[in-house]
Design a protein around this motif. Structure first.
Motif, short mmCIF file in Angstrom:
data_model
loop_
_atom_site.label_atom_id
_atom_site.label_comp_id
_atom_site.label_asym_id
_atom_site.label_seq_id
_atom_site.Cartn_x
_atom_site.Cartn_y
_atom_site.Cartn_z
N ASN A 191 0.81 -1.22 0.00
CA ASN A 191 0.00 0.00 0.00
C ASN A 191 0.85 1.27 0.00
O ASN A 191 0.32 2.37 0.20
N SER A 192 2.15 1.11 -0.20
CA SER A 192 3.01 2.29 -0.20
C SER A 192 2.71 3.19 -1.39
O SER A 192 2.24 2.73 -2.44
N THR A 193 2.97 4.46 -1.22
CA THR A 193 2.78 5.45 -2.28
C THR A 193 4.06 6.27 -2.40
O THR A 193 5.00 6.10 -1.62
N ASP A 194 4.10 7.16 -3.36
CA ASP A 194 5.28 8.02 -3.50
C ASP A 194 5.54 8.81 -2.21
O ASP A 194 6.69 9.06 -1.85
N ILE A 195 4.47 9.19 -1.53
CA ILE A 195 4.63 9.98 -0.31
C ILE A 195 5.26 9.15 0.80
O ILE A 195 6.20 9.58 1.47
N SER A 196 4.75 7.94 1.02
CA SER A 196 5.31 7.10 2.09
C SER A 196 6.71 6.61 1.74
O SER A 196 7.58 6.51 2.61
N ARG A 197 6.97 6.33 0.46
CA ARG A 197 8.32 5.91 0.05
C ARG A 197 9.29 7.08 0.16
O ARG A 197 10.45 6.90 0.54
N ALA A 198 8.82 8.27 -0.17
CA ALA A 198 9.68 9.45 -0.06
C ALA A 198 10.12 9.68 1.38
O ALA A 198 11.24 10.11 1.65
N LYS A 199 9.22 9.40 2.32
CA LYS A 199 9.56 9.56 3.74
C LYS A 199 10.76 8.69 4.10
O LYS A 199 11.65 9.11 4.85
N ILE A 200 10.80 7.47 3.56
CA ILE A 200 11.92 6.57 3.84
C ILE A 200 13.19 7.04 3.14
O ILE A 200 14.28 7.04 3.73
N LEU A 201 13.07 7.48 1.90
CA LEU A 201 14.25 7.90 1.14
C LEU A 201 14.92 9.13 1.73
O LEU A 201 16.14 9.31 1.58
N GLU A 202 14.16 9.99 2.38
CA GLU A 202 14.77 11.21 2.92
C GLU A 202 15.44 11.00 4.28
O GLU A 202 16.05 11.92 4.82
#
Length: 238
Positions: free
Chosen positions: A175-186
């Motif tokens: 259920n990940s989205t660009d927003i939740s994945r971006a949180k991890i990448l940052e």
């Protein structure tokens, strides 16, 4: 009917029973009203972002704490009651820990509140374990919850033994989205292959959520090794 069965009603006792019941209800209502007023002082007018321990106010009374624990143990626990607990029971954080799975499962909208509350729980390994189990077992996890679990991981759980699994499971969740994945990448994490993961997004040269989040997360790499894919990405973004 009651008379035929040899039963009778004492109107005086019945009236007193009703009064006692009403008195108990009023006492409970007064307790909750007092707790809601206390919550307003703790949280402030702008929501949980305004938590400030210096404004925490007086400690809860034993009666108020018992009332909140009774709410927690109720099978009919509602979201507003769970939110009240998370707002006011920070001094009892370690005792509330066992109820965190219920909050995560039943009230995903309280994920932000859980993030703030967890700062008052000493056992970070236990929190990380509960979050890991939730990510593996929950049938439904929202973007909002994934984002705030990412925030929780970044601020409190990176030193736990579950850090690597949490990074992967939040980033790759179905259920990940660009927003939740971006949180991890940052998250400026150099272990667990995170540098390579960010590099994949920086090398594309695309100017989107994931690339910019990777740029933010790469700030520590630049300090260590000089020019990086971050520099190349930023030059291309100009």
């Amino acid at each position: 009917m009651l008379g035929e069965k040899g039963l009778s009603i004492n109107p005086v006792k019945t009236k007193l029973g009703e009064i006692d019941h009403l008195g108990l209800e009023k006492k409970i209502d007064d307790l909750k009203l007092g707790l809601l007023r206390h919550r307003a002082l703790v949280v402030g007018g702008s929501g949980v972002d305004e938590y400030d321990d210096s404004d925490y106010g007086e400690n809860l009374t034993e009666e108020e704490i018992d009332y909140l624990f009774n709410l927690l143990r109720s099978e009919e626990l509602e979201e507003e009651d769970a939110e009240l607990v998370l707002s006011l029971m920070r001094d009892e954080g370690n005792d509330v820990l066992e109820f965190i799975p219920t909050f995560l499962q039943k009230f995903p909208n309280l994920s932000k509140n859980i993030y703030y509350f967890s700062d008052h729980i000493d056992d970070k390994e236990a929190i990380a374990s509960l979050v890991s189990e939730h990510l593996s077992d929950a049938e439904v996890i929202t973007e909002y919850q994934l984002f705030w679990l990412g925030k929780l991981l970044e601020s409190q759980l990176l030193s736990t033994s579950h850090a690597s699994d949490l990074l992967i499971n939040i980033f790759e969740h179905q259920n990940s989205t660009d927003i939740s994945r971006a949180k991890i990448l940052e998250i400026p994490e150099l272990r667990f292959g995170m540098a390579d993961l960010r590099e994949e997004h920086l090398r594309t040269g695309a100017s989107g959520w994931l690339s910019w989040a990777s740029a933010v997360g790469s700030r520590e790499e630049k300090k260590l090794i000089g020019i990086t894919y971050l520099d190349i990405f930023l030059m291309g973004a100009r």
